[in-house]
Write a protein that holds these residues in place. Structure first.
Motif, PDB file in Angstrom:
ATOM      1  N   MET A   1       0.829  -1.203   0.000  1.00 34.25           N
ATOM      2  CA  MET A   1       0.000   0.000   0.000  1.00 34.25           C
ATOM      3  C   MET A   1       0.867   1.258   0.000  1.00 34.25           C
ATOM      4  SD  MET A   1      -2.962   1.118  -0.146  1.00 34.25           S
ATOM      5  CE  MET A   1      -4.120   2.340   0.317  1.00 34.25           C
ATOM      6  N   HIS A   2       1.987   1.207   0.725  1.00 39.15           N
ATOM      7  CA  HIS A   2       2.903   2.338   0.806  1.00 39.15           C
ATOM      8  C   HIS A   2       3.362   2.764  -0.584  1.00 39.15           C
ATOM      9  CE1 HIS A   2       7.020   3.905   1.030  1.00 39.15           C
ATOM     10  NE2 HIS A   2       6.616   4.519   2.115  1.00 39.15           N
ATOM     11  N   GLN A   3       3.731   1.802  -1.424  1.00 36.45           N
ATOM     12  CA  GLN A   3       4.201   2.096  -2.772  1.00 36.45           C
ATOM     13  C   GLN A   3       3.093   2.677  -3.636  1.00 36.45           C
ATOM     14  OE1 GLN A   3       7.402   1.855  -3.969  1.00 36.45           O
ATOM     15  NE2 GLN A   3       7.942   1.481  -1.847  1.00 36.45           N
ATOM     16  N   VAL A   4       1.876   2.221  -3.445  1.00 34.46           N
ATOM     17  CA  VAL A   4       0.742   2.733  -4.216  1.00 34.46           C
ATOM     18  C   VAL A   4       0.533   4.218  -3.914  1.00 34.46           C
ATOM     19  CG1 VAL A   4      -1.761   2.554  -4.549  1.00 34.46           C
ATOM     20  CG2 VAL A   4      -0.379   0.486  -4.371  1.00 34.46           C
ATOM     21  N   VAL A   5       0.628   4.595  -2.660  1.00 38.34           N
ATOM     22  CA  VAL A   5       0.472   5.999  -2.264  1.00 38.34           C
ATOM     23  C   VAL A   5       1.559   6.847  -2.916  1.00 38.34           C
ATOM     24  CG1 VAL A   5       0.587   7.583  -0.302  1.00 38.34           C
ATOM     25  CG2 VAL A   5      -0.705   5.446  -0.103  1.00 38.34           C
ATOM     26  N   GLN A   6       2.800   6.373  -2.898  1.00 36.98           N
ATOM     27  CA  GLN A   6       3.888   7.116  -3.525  1.00 36.98           C
ATOM     28  C   GLN A   6       3.664   7.276  -5.023  1.00 36.98           C
ATOM     29  OE1 GLN A   6       7.657   5.268  -2.698  1.00 36.98           O
ATOM     30  NE2 GLN A   6       7.884   6.374  -0.765  1.00 36.98           N
ATOM     31  N   VAL A   7       3.229   6.217  -5.669  1.00 39.31           N
ATOM     32  CA  VAL A   7       3.001   6.270  -7.118  1.00 39.31           C
ATOM     33  C   VAL A   7       1.876   7.246  -7.442  1.00 39.31           C
ATOM     34  CG1 VAL A   7       2.224   4.932  -9.119  1.00 39.31           C
ATOM     35  CG2 VAL A   7       3.974   4.001  -7.598  1.00 39.31           C
ATOM     36  N   ILE A   8       0.813   7.252  -6.675  1.00 40.46           N
ATOM     37  CA  ILE A   8      -0.290   8.186  -6.909  1.00 40.46           C
ATOM     38  C   ILE A   8       0.199   9.629  -6.766  1.00 40.46           C
ATOM     39  CG2 ILE A   8      -2.479   9.053  -5.976  1.00 40.46           C
ATOM     40  CD1 ILE A   8      -3.153   6.074  -5.352  1.00 40.46           C
ATOM     41  N   GLY A   9       0.923   9.923  -5.701  1.00 38.77           N
ATOM     42  CA  GLY A   9       1.457  11.263  -5.510  1.00 38.77           C
ATOM     43  C   GLY A   9       2.371  11.673  -6.647  1.00 38.77           C
ATOM     44  N   ALA A  10       3.258  10.779  -7.048  1.00 39.94           N
ATOM     45  CA  ALA A  10       4.183  11.073  -8.137  1.00 39.94           C
ATOM     46  C   ALA A  10       3.443  11.273  -9.455  1.00 39.94           C
ATOM     47  CB  ALA A  10       5.201   9.944  -8.273  1.00 39.94           C
ATOM     48  N   LEU A  11       2.455  10.450  -9.741  1.00 39.82           N
ATOM     49  CA  LEU A  11       1.695  10.594 -10.986  1.00 39.82           C
ATOM     50  C   LEU A  11       0.942  11.914 -11.040  1.00 39.82           C
ATOM     51  CD1 LEU A  11       0.345   6.986 -11.588  1.00 39.82           C
ATOM     52  CD2 LEU A  11       2.067   8.218 -12.933  1.00 39.82           C
ATOM     53  N   LEU A  12       0.441  12.369  -9.919  1.00 42.50           N
ATOM     54  CA  LEU A  12      -0.239  13.665  -9.905  1.00 42.50           C
ATOM     55  C   LEU A  12       0.729  14.788 -10.285  1.00 42.50           C
ATOM     56  CD1 LEU A  12      -2.448  13.282  -6.730  1.00 42.50           C
ATOM     57  CD2 LEU A  12      -3.257  13.584  -9.080  1.00 42.50           C
ATOM     58  N   ILE A  13       1.883  14.806  -9.644  1.00 41.38           N
ATOM     59  CA  ILE A  13       2.871  15.846  -9.938  1.00 41.38           C
ATOM     60  C   ILE A  13       3.354  15.725 -11.382  1.00 41.38           C
ATOM     61  CG2 ILE A  13       5.201  16.676  -9.412  1.00 41.38           C
ATOM     62  CD1 ILE A  13       4.638  15.849  -6.479  1.00 41.38           C
ATOM     63  N   LEU A  14       3.672  14.525 -11.801  1.00 34.43           N
ATOM     64  CA  LEU A  14       4.202  14.327 -13.146  1.00 34.43           C
ATOM     65  C   LEU A  14       3.182  14.637 -14.233  1.00 34.43           C
ATOM     66  CD1 LEU A  14       6.316  11.120 -12.543  1.00 34.43           C
ATOM     67  CD2 LEU A  14       7.165  13.427 -13.045  1.00 34.43           C
ATOM     68  N   SER A  15       1.909  14.369 -13.986  1.00 36.71           N
ATOM     69  CA  SER A  15       0.894  14.670 -15.000  1.00 36.71           C
ATOM     70  C   SER A  15       0.863  16.167 -15.295  1.00 36.71           C
ATOM     71  CB  SER A  15      -0.485  14.167 -14.571  1.00 36.71           C
ATOM     72  OG  SER A  15      -0.964  14.882 -13.452  1.00 36.71           O
ATOM     73  N   GLY A  16       0.880  16.987 -14.252  1.00 39.06           N
ATOM     74  CA  GLY A  16       0.911  18.432 -14.467  1.00 39.06           C
ATOM     75  C   GLY A  16       2.175  18.868 -15.169  1.00 39.06           C
ATOM     76  N   PHE A  17       3.314  18.333 -14.763  1.00 39.78           N
ATOM     77  CA  PHE A  17       4.599  18.708 -15.350  1.00 39.78           C
ATOM     78  C   PHE A  17       4.662  18.344 -16.831  1.00 39.78           C
ATOM     79  CE2 PHE A  17       9.023  17.618 -16.390  1.00 39.78           C
ATOM     80  CZ  PHE A  17       9.597  18.877 -16.235  1.00 39.78           C
ATOM     81  N   VAL A  18       4.293  17.118 -17.161  1.00 35.68           N
ATOM     82  CA  VAL A  18       4.340  16.674 -18.555  1.00 35.68           C
ATOM     83  C   VAL A  18       3.403  17.512 -19.423  1.00 35.68           C
ATOM     84  CG1 VAL A  18       3.787  14.746 -20.106  1.00 35.68           C
ATOM     85  CG2 VAL A  18       5.114  14.332 -18.028  1.00 35.68           C
ATOM     86  N   LEU A  19       2.191  17.732 -18.961  1.00 33.12           N
ATOM     87  CA  LEU A  19       1.237  18.533 -19.737  1.00 33.12           C
ATOM     88  C   LEU A  19       1.726  19.968 -19.915  1.00 33.12           C
ATOM     89  CD1 LEU A  19      -2.130  17.184 -18.296  1.00 33.12           C
ATOM     90  CD2 LEU A  19      -1.154  16.750 -20.571  1.00 33.12           C
ATOM     91  N   ALA A  20       2.374  20.515 -18.909  1.00 32.81           N
ATOM     92  CA  ALA A  20       2.926  21.872 -19.024  1.00 32.81           C
ATOM     93  C   ALA A  20       4.085  21.897 -20.017  1.00 32.81           C
ATOM     94  CB  ALA A  20       3.378  22.377 -17.657  1.00 32.81           C
ATOM     95  N   GLN A  21       4.924  20.878 -20.021  1.00 27.04           N
ATOM     96  CA  GLN A  21       6.060  20.843 -20.943  1.00 27.04           C
ATOM     97  C   GLN A  21       5.610  20.753 -22.393  1.00 27.04           C
ATOM     98  OE1 GLN A  21       9.314  21.442 -20.055  1.00 27.04           O
ATOM     99  NE2 GLN A  21       8.148  21.961 -18.235  1.00 27.04           N
ATOM    100  N   PHE A  22       4.488  20.092 -22.626  1.00 28.84           N
ATOM    101  CA  PHE A  22       3.945  19.997 -23.972  1.00 28.84           C
ATOM    102  C   PHE A  22       2.976  21.144 -24.289  1.00 28.84           C
ATOM    103  CE2 PHE A  22       5.441  15.631 -23.399  1.00 28.84           C
ATOM    104  CZ  PHE A  22       6.107  15.444 -24.592  1.00 28.84           C
TER     105      PHE A  22
END
Length: 83
Positions: free
Chosen positions: A1-22
């Motif tokens: 479960m710990h890893q799932v929480v980290q992945v969700i947090g990272a995906l949220l940040i990365l989704s905004g970053f990737v969309l902004a870069q494009f």
């Protein structure tokens, strides 16, 4: 479960970053600031619980800056500019 929480947090940040870069998302937009705030808040709590102090500091500052930008946006100002 710990890893799932980290992945969700990272995906949220990365989704905004990737969309902004494009140039599909403005880094001063509500969506960008919200996903960064929520993602970094999740990772801040996770880092604190795991005693990962460098990661904690990084994510805490990321959350504070995102919250500041969101506050400025809600108040009717563009983040990063002064009126």
């Amino acid at each position: 479960m710990h890893q799932v929480v980290q992945v969700i947090g990272a995906l949220l940040i990365l989704s905004g970053f990737v969309l902004a870069q494009f140039r599909l998302l403005d880094p001063r937009s509500l969506w960008y600031l919200v996903v960064n705030l929520v993602g970094s808040a999740i990772l801040t709590v996770d880092a604190w619980r795991q005693d990962q102090w460098g990661f904690f500091l990084l994510e805490l500052v990321w959350a504070i800056v995102s919250a500041w930008g969101l506050t400025q946006l809600v108040r009717g100002r563009q983040a990063g500019t002064s009126h």
